[in-house]
Design an enzyme around this catalytic site. Sequence first.
Site, PDB file in Angstrom:
ATOM      1  N   ASP A 181     -13.429   1.074  -6.090  1.00 16.46           N
ATOM      2  CA  ASP A 181     -14.638   1.850  -5.855  1.00 16.46           C
ATOM      3  C   ASP A 181     -15.581   1.695  -7.062  1.00 16.46           C
ATOM      4  O   ASP A 181     -15.859   0.576  -7.480  1.00 16.46           O
ATOM      5  CB  ASP A 181     -14.278   3.312  -5.575  1.00 16.46           C
ATOM      6  CG  ASP A 181     -15.434   4.131  -5.021  1.00 16.46           C
ATOM      7  OD1 ASP A 181     -15.663   4.080  -3.810  1.00 16.46           O
ATOM      8  OD2 ASP A 181     -16.106   4.814  -5.813  1.00 16.46           O
ATOM      9  N   TYR A 309     -24.114   8.608  -9.024  1.00 16.12           N
ATOM     10  CA  TYR A 309     -24.813   7.768  -8.054  1.00 16.12           C
ATOM     11  C   TYR A 309     -26.313   7.756  -8.356  1.00 16.12           C
ATOM     12  O   TYR A 309     -26.963   6.708  -8.331  1.00 16.12           O
ATOM     13  CB  TYR A 309     -24.585   8.296  -6.634  1.00 16.12           C
ATOM     14  CG  TYR A 309     -23.280   7.860  -6.002  1.00 16.12           C
ATOM     15  CD1 TYR A 309     -23.283   6.996  -4.914  1.00 16.12           C
ATOM     16  CD2 TYR A 309     -22.056   8.301  -6.484  1.00 16.12           C
ATOM     17  CE1 TYR A 309     -22.104   6.585  -4.314  1.00 16.12           C
ATOM     18  CE2 TYR A 309     -20.872   7.906  -5.903  1.00 16.12           C
ATOM     19  CZ  TYR A 309     -20.896   7.044  -4.815  1.00 16.12           C
ATOM     20  OH  TYR A 309     -19.727   6.638  -4.231  1.00 16.12           O
ATOM     21  N   HIS A 360      -8.873   1.912   1.192  1.00 18.48           N
ATOM     22  CA  HIS A 360      -9.751   2.041   0.036  1.00 18.48           C
ATOM     23  C   HIS A 360      -9.053   2.704  -1.153  1.00 18.48           C
ATOM     24  O   HIS A 360      -9.298   2.347  -2.301  1.00 18.48           O
ATOM     25  CB  HIS A 360     -10.973   2.860   0.455  1.00 18.48           C
ATOM     26  CG  HIS A 360     -12.020   2.984  -0.609  1.00 18.48           C
ATOM     27  ND1 HIS A 360     -12.915   1.980  -0.881  1.00 18.48           N
ATOM     28  CD2 HIS A 360     -12.324   4.000  -1.460  1.00 18.48           C
ATOM     29  CE1 HIS A 360     -13.727   2.365  -1.852  1.00 18.48           C
ATOM     30  NE2 HIS A 360     -13.398   3.584  -2.224  1.00 18.48           N
TER      31      HIS A 360
END
Length: 382
Positions: A181, A309, A360
């Site tokens: 990630d 982010y 993931h």
Amino acid sequence: MQNDSEIRPFTIDVPQADLDDLRDRLARTRWAADLPGAGWSRGVPVSYLKGLAEYWRDGYDWRAHERKLNEYPQFTTEIDGQDIHFLHVRSPEPDALPLILIHGWPGSIVEFLDIIGPLTDPKAYGGDPADAFHLVIPSNPGSGFSGPAGEAGWDTDRITRAYAELMNRLGYHRYGAQGGDTGAVIAPGLGRLNPGKVVGVHANGLSAFSIPDDVAGLTEAERTRLKHLEYMRTEQFGYVAMQTTRPQTLAHGLHDSPVGQLAWIVEKFKEWTDPAAELPEDAVDRDLLLTNVTLYWLTGTAGSSANSYYETAHAGAWGASPRSTVPTGVAVFPMDVSIRRTLEREHDIVHWSEFDRGGHFAAMEAPDLLIGDVREFFSKLR
């Protein structure tokens, strides 16, 4: 970059009042209504979330998992004005290779609990002592016990520089990096920043910010991944839009409501885990999943973890990167969208593995596969 270079021992000891408050809030949840037959198509169904929240309130034992985390040596140190929390688990093998493990969002140090033992002490798990690692496992700035972040500006490039300083501060001048990630951005960044120190980079969930020029030449598996990437962009990137534009607005709800925080994270464990799993806890141990969520809740890092982010997007750090000269290994699990020819524009890929189970959150879903791949990749670089 460093301000206070002292490395301080750290022990997790959450006040009981915080745990009591969590249970009280869970008991007083005001539940939203579902549309009939919607299932998971519009997000987390209330029927599922109620059951998970009830277990979180009445069945889950934070103290047991707190003790488990405290079995590993933990520390904090200030780097670039920010406290960085990390596990530092040294191998009993003196010639072990230092390796930094880097989590992403919505992960944490909890992701790596099942791989610490086999990686640091392979002999105790039936492996070859020559494959041992000294592990450094930081909580990303703004997440877990490294958060909340004290100031703006903690994008992935700044985190990368902080982790380079952390490894230097620990006396590691030759080491490997592994991440998934966001960790799959930071780990290669460490290689680009310090190619003379980073012997290799291993990543799962590695993706590029472009698509192949020759789509016709893709393999069937790559076509499937590209199709899934397009689906993610149209159906699963709502969280990206929110966290890259208005993370503070989001933070108010998640910081005040544990069920809101639970739903925000568990949705990703539904969407990104092994597609063979019907529910998130079919792919990831339910207690581990809740420990990860509880860590976000107790540290109050819903907003500051989302801010990473915003910082990265507004710093323009999500574009293409210069091609790395550091040997790179890629592990591809179901739900990953890794396409080799695209990734080779930015990475010196010398190792490529594809697996038919896991997802993931590979360290939690298929720890045996990830451990084996990390060992195999670094065995040629020691």
